[in-house]
Design a protein around this motif. Structure first.
Motif, PDB file in Angstrom:
ATOM      1  N   ARG A  84       0.833  -1.208   0.000  1.00  0.00           N
ATOM      2  CA  ARG A  84       0.000   0.000   0.000  1.00  0.00           C
ATOM      3  C   ARG A  84       0.866   1.255   0.000  1.00  0.00           C
ATOM      4  O   ARG A  84       0.563   2.233  -0.687  1.00  0.00           O
ATOM      5  CB  ARG A  84      -0.933   0.019   1.214  1.00  0.00           C
ATOM      6  CG  ARG A  84      -2.178  -0.836   1.054  1.00  0.00           C
ATOM      7  CD  ARG A  84      -3.176  -0.570   2.166  1.00  0.00           C
ATOM      8  NE  ARG A  84      -2.626  -0.896   3.479  1.00  0.00           N
ATOM      9  CZ  ARG A  84      -2.617  -2.120   3.996  1.00  0.00           C
ATOM     10  NH1 ARG A  84      -3.112  -3.131   3.314  1.00  0.00           N
ATOM     11  NH2 ARG A  84      -2.105  -2.330   5.193  1.00  0.00           N
ATOM     12  N   ALA A  85       1.944   1.202   0.757  1.00  0.00           N
ATOM     13  CA  ALA A  85       2.822   2.374   0.864  1.00  0.00           C
ATOM     14  C   ALA A  85       3.508   2.715  -0.457  1.00  0.00           C
ATOM     15  O   ALA A  85       3.666   3.899  -0.792  1.00  0.00           O
ATOM     16  CB  ALA A  85       3.872   2.139   1.956  1.00  0.00           C
ATOM     17  N   ASP A  86       3.894   1.686  -1.230  1.00  0.00           N
ATOM     18  CA  ASP A  86       4.625   1.968  -2.475  1.00  0.00           C
ATOM     19  C   ASP A  86       3.724   1.976  -3.712  1.00  0.00           C
ATOM     20  O   ASP A  86       4.209   2.109  -4.839  1.00  0.00           O
ATOM     21  CB  ASP A  86       5.791   0.985  -2.666  1.00  0.00           C
ATOM     22  CG  ASP A  86       5.347  -0.466  -2.859  1.00  0.00           C
ATOM     23  OD1 ASP A  86       4.180  -0.705  -3.214  1.00  0.00           O
ATOM     24  OD2 ASP A  86       6.188  -1.369  -2.661  1.00  0.00           O
ATOM     25  N   GLY A  87       2.407   1.847  -3.508  1.00  0.00           N
ATOM     26  CA  GLY A  87       1.487   1.941  -4.635  1.00  0.00           C
ATOM     27  C   GLY A  87       1.263   0.656  -5.403  1.00  0.00           C
ATOM     28  O   GLY A  87       0.634   0.673  -6.468  1.00  0.00           O
ATOM     29  N   THR A  88       1.768  -0.459  -4.875  1.00  0.00           N
ATOM     30  CA  THR A  88       1.521  -1.741  -5.532  1.00  0.00           C
ATOM     31  C   THR A  88       0.030  -2.088  -5.467  1.00  0.00           C
ATOM     32  O   THR A  88      -0.523  -2.669  -6.408  1.00  0.00           O
ATOM     33  CB  THR A  88       2.341  -2.860  -4.865  1.00  0.00           C
ATOM     34  OG1 THR A  88       3.740  -2.533  -4.953  1.00  0.00           O
ATOM     35  CG2 THR A  88       2.087  -4.208  -5.525  1.00  0.00           C
ATOM     36  N   LEU A  89      -0.618  -1.734  -4.376  1.00  0.00           N
ATOM     37  CA  LEU A  89      -2.049  -1.979  -4.193  1.00  0.00           C
ATOM     38  C   LEU A  89      -2.827  -0.680  -4.334  1.00  0.00           C
ATOM     39  O   LEU A  89      -2.288   0.404  -4.099  1.00  0.00           O
ATOM     40  CB  LEU A  89      -2.308  -2.578  -2.806  1.00  0.00           C
ATOM     41  CG  LEU A  89      -1.801  -4.000  -2.565  1.00  0.00           C
ATOM     42  CD1 LEU A  89      -1.986  -4.380  -1.098  1.00  0.00           C
ATOM     43  CD2 LEU A  89      -2.515  -5.007  -3.467  1.00  0.00           C
ATOM     44  N   PRO A  90      -4.113  -0.768  -4.693  1.00  0.00           N
ATOM     45  CA  PRO A  90      -4.940   0.443  -4.742  1.00  0.00           C
ATOM     46  C   PRO A  90      -5.039   1.066  -3.356  1.00  0.00           C
ATOM     47  O   PRO A  90      -4.775   0.423  -2.338  1.00  0.00           O
ATOM     48  CB  PRO A  90      -6.305  -0.089  -5.195  1.00  0.00           C
ATOM     49  CG  PRO A  90      -6.053  -1.440  -5.771  1.00  0.00           C
ATOM     50  CD  PRO A  90      -4.846  -1.978  -5.067  1.00  0.00           C
ATOM     51  N   SER A  91      -5.444   2.314  -3.308  1.00  0.00           N
ATOM     52  CA  SER A  91      -5.620   2.997  -2.030  1.00  0.00           C
ATOM     53  C   SER A  91      -6.740   2.340  -1.234  1.00  0.00           C
ATOM     54  O   SER A  91      -7.597   1.628  -1.782  1.00  0.00           O
ATOM     55  CB  SER A  91      -5.962   4.467  -2.266  1.00  0.00           C
ATOM     56  OG  SER A  91      -7.254   4.587  -2.848  1.00  0.00           O
ATOM     57  N   ALA A  92      -6.742   2.603   0.061  1.00  0.00           N
ATOM     58  CA  ALA A  92      -7.805   2.073   0.910  1.00  0.00           C
ATOM     59  C   ALA A  92      -9.164   2.593   0.453  1.00  0.00           C
ATOM     60  O   ALA A  92     -10.161   1.862   0.460  1.00  0.00           O
ATOM     61  CB  ALA A  92      -7.548   2.468   2.362  1.00  0.00           C
ATOM     62  N   GLU A  93      -9.214   3.857   0.032  1.00  0.00           N
ATOM     63  CA  GLU A  93     -10.471   4.444  -0.436  1.00  0.00           C
ATOM     64  C   GLU A  93     -10.979   3.715  -1.678  1.00  0.00           C
ATOM     65  O   GLU A  93     -12.178   3.414  -1.784  1.00  0.00           O
ATOM     66  CB  GLU A  93     -10.281   5.933  -0.748  1.00  0.00           C
ATOM     67  CG  GLU A  93     -10.052   6.811   0.459  1.00  0.00           C
ATOM     68  CD  GLU A  93      -8.595   6.784   0.963  1.00  0.00           C
ATOM     69  OE1 GLU A  93      -8.344   7.397   2.017  1.00  0.00           O
ATOM     70  OE2 GLU A  93      -7.744   6.138   0.311  1.00  0.00           O
ATOM     71  N   ALA A  94     -10.076   3.427  -2.613  1.00  0.00           N
ATOM     72  CA  ALA A  94     -10.475   2.723  -3.836  1.00  0.00           C
ATOM     73  C   ALA A  94     -10.924   1.296  -3.525  1.00  0.00           C
ATOM     74  O   ALA A  94     -11.925   0.814  -4.052  1.00  0.00           O
ATOM     75  CB  ALA A  94      -9.320   2.706  -4.829  1.00  0.00           C
ATOM     76  N   THR A  95     -10.173   0.633  -2.652  1.00  0.00           N
ATOM     77  CA  THR A  95     -10.491  -0.757  -2.317  1.00  0.00           C
ATOM     78  C   THR A  95     -11.879  -0.893  -1.714  1.00  0.00           C
ATOM     79  O   THR A  95     -12.641  -1.790  -2.075  1.00  0.00           O
ATOM     80  CB  THR A  95      -9.444  -1.316  -1.329  1.00  0.00           C
ATOM     81  OG1 THR A  95      -8.173  -1.381  -1.988  1.00  0.00           O
ATOM     82  CG2 THR A  95      -9.830  -2.697  -0.841  1.00  0.00           C
ATOM     83  N   THR A  96     -12.218  -0.021  -0.795  1.00  0.00           N
ATOM     84  CA  THR A  96     -13.521  -0.121  -0.136  1.00  0.00           C
ATOM     85  C   THR A  96     -14.665   0.320  -1.046  1.00  0.00           C
ATOM     86  O   THR A  96     -15.831   0.072  -0.733  1.00  0.00           O
ATOM     87  CB  THR A  96     -13.547   0.704   1.165  1.00  0.00           C
ATOM     88  OG1 THR A  96     -13.136   2.054   0.876  1.00  0.00           O
ATOM     89  CG2 THR A  96     -12.605   0.108   2.199  1.00  0.00           C
ATOM     90  N   ALA A  97     -14.343   0.949  -2.174  1.00  0.00           N
ATOM     91  CA  ALA A  97     -15.382   1.387  -3.121  1.00  0.00           C
ATOM     92  C   ALA A  97     -15.662   0.356  -4.205  1.00  0.00           C
ATOM     93  O   ALA A  97     -16.676   0.458  -4.908  1.00  0.00           O
ATOM     94  CB  ALA A  97     -14.978   2.713  -3.768  1.00  0.00           C
ATOM     95  N   PHE A  98     -14.791  -0.649  -4.351  1.00  0.00           N
ATOM     96  CA  PHE A  98     -15.014  -1.671  -5.375  1.00  0.00           C
ATOM     97  C   PHE A  98     -16.306  -2.443  -5.093  1.00  0.00           C
ATOM     98  O   PHE A  98     -16.642  -2.734  -3.939  1.00  0.00           O
ATOM     99  CB  PHE A  98     -13.849  -2.659  -5.428  1.00  0.00           C
ATOM    100  CG  PHE A  98     -12.566  -2.079  -5.948  1.00  0.00           C
ATOM    101  CD1 PHE A  98     -12.562  -1.126  -6.958  1.00  0.00           C
ATOM    102  CD2 PHE A  98     -11.348  -2.492  -5.434  1.00  0.00           C
ATOM    103  CE1 PHE A  98     -11.375  -0.588  -7.440  1.00  0.00           C
ATOM    104  CE2 PHE A  98     -10.152  -1.972  -5.912  1.00  0.00           C
ATOM    105  CZ  PHE A  98     -10.168  -1.013  -6.915  1.00  0.00           C
TER     106      PHE A  98
END
Length: 437
Positions: free
Chosen positions: A248-262
């Motif tokens: 999450r810190a280096d941008g490998t994963l989507p942001s927490a906001e994006a993840t919870t919106a999927f």
């Protein structure tokens, strides 16, 4: 991730909610055609109440199947009730509590143990499944040596990935029986090579059973061993969560906001139409990914460890209520439902890959690419599959807390260490409740 979403819904409703749902539909289905010449002689008249969940194509196909059966068996009619998945699992506990469950009911692998052990389901061991269902499957779904549900379809867990875009970026593709180490390598390589706004995988930090896939594949067993003993491996858990925190810190994963919106399977909000290259799926749901990303999707089993990985077994059944007055008629109907070639054509893949392989073979030449994807995923998952570990009875508080505490980590509202302490405390509290006599 469909499997995870499903599990979270399951554990959320096992508290036997008393809320009735208004989205169900009840219809009476009777035979309108002329009985076939070879139809058996009419027996005892029966109005079989039957209840299932699913999408509209399943509803319509099942209603046609019931009409076909009544046409051949004029003494049998059906009163049908069908609804969405979460509505079904909200209503069924209410029916169970009032001793008014339907004669025939669709049952799920994560619930069947609970309903059977409460004495609500009939033993169906005397239904002749020879030549219809692989004996290994039958033995695998027995509970204390008894068969409380006739399996209707194959199921399993795996991963769908955007083969076209990963290849275009020069990323090494996931392959059958890829290991967790290869998964970690894939995450790094895909992050390095994918264009901005594209991500290797969904962030499954807050999904308890995605971590459980990791723990069980490493031979440490499920989080609740034998359904009663809390069993969270501290070293593995911290390794897994710290890896996700770094991603999450280096941008490998989507942001927490994006993840919870999927929103899974949503044409506009599913992770795989929103820049994510891969996510977890099940045999029954994977075809949707091809619909959302035509010509781009391929499938593979979950990452594996020394003990294997993922799961592959039947999880949808027809069961009979223990209180039914029509046991013989219900058993006869269920056997017909999985054995008759014509009804097999009518039902198609509306419940996933049919449990009767002979029926699937007749369907296969007519199937589209998206329909064939479920069988492909199942073939990938079978070799290394571990048992299906559903959440145990009364575990909804634990899984809800797990999700909320790990989402707090995702949003940087607390540390992994703080979340771990709360999860362990809740796990031990849950263990004490499960073992309380």
């Amino acid at each position: 991730m469909k499997a995870n979403k499903k599990t979270n819904i399951i554990v959320a409703v096992l508290a036997f909610s008393l809320i009735l749902t208004a989205c169900s539909k009840t219809v009476e289905t009777t035979g309108t055609g002329t009985p076939a010449k070879d139809a058996p002689a009419a027996g005892k008249n029966a109005d079989l109440r039957i209840m299932w969940w699913g999408p509209d194509d399943r509803h319509q196909a099942t209603l046609k199947a019931l009409e076909m059966y009544s046409a051949k068996n004029p003494n049998i009619k059906f009163t049908s009730e069908y609804m969405a998945f979460d509505a079904f699992w909200t209503k069924l506990p209410t029916l169970a509590a009032s001793n008014s469950m339907t004669d025939i009911l669709q049952m799920d692998g994560a619930y069947i143990n609970e309903y059977a052990k409460k004495g609500l389901l009939m033993d169906l061991s005397d239904v002749d499944l020879k030549g219809l269902v692989d004996p290994r499957i039958v033995n695998n779904v027995k509970i204390d040596g008894k068969l409380y549900g006739i399996p209707l379809s194959h199921n399993g867990a795996g991963v769908a990935f955007n083969k076209a875009e990963l290849e275009a970026a020069g990323v090494k593709l996931p392959h059958k029986d890829w290991t967790w180490d290869e998964y970690f390598t894939y995450m790094k390589e895909a992050h390095d090579k994918l264009p901005k706004g594209k991500y290797p995988f969904t962030d499954n930090t807050s999904v308890w059973d995605w971590y459980q896939f990791y723990q069980t594949s490493n031979g440490k067993g499920p989080i609740m061993q034998d359904g009663t003993k809390f069993n969270l491996d501290k070293d593995l858990w911290f390794k897994f969560q710290q890896m996700h925190e770094q991603w999450r810190a280096d941008g490998t994963l989507p942001s927490a906001e994006a993840t919870t919106a999927f929103k899974e399977n949503d044409p506009k909000a599913d992770a795989m139409v929103s820049g994510v290259m891969a996510r977890g799926v099940t045999v029954g749901s994977v075809g949707v990914m091809e619909t959302l990303n035509p010509g781009k999707i391929s499938v593979v089993n979950n990452p594996v460890g020394p003990a294997g990985g993922g799961w592959a077994q039947a999880t949808i059944f027809f069961s009979l209520s223990k209180s039914t007055k029509y046991a013989a008629e219900g058993k006869k109907f269920i056997q017909w439902f999985i054995s008759d070639q014509e009804v097999g054509k009518t039902l198609g893949l509306t419940r996933g890959v049919p449990i009767n392989d002979a029926i699937y073979k007749t369907l296969e030449p007519t199937l589209s690419k998206k329909d064939l994807m479920g069988k492909d995923l199942l073939g990938n998952a079978l070799d290394k599959a571990l048992p299906f570990y559903p959440a145990p009875q009364g575990w909804s508080d634990f899984t809800s807390l797990y999700k909320s505490e790990m989402e707090a980590v995702m949003f940087k509202k607390q540390t992994i260490e703080q979340a771990y302490d709360k999860i362990v405390a809740k796990g031990k509290e849950t263990e004490a409740k499960l073992n309380k006599k």
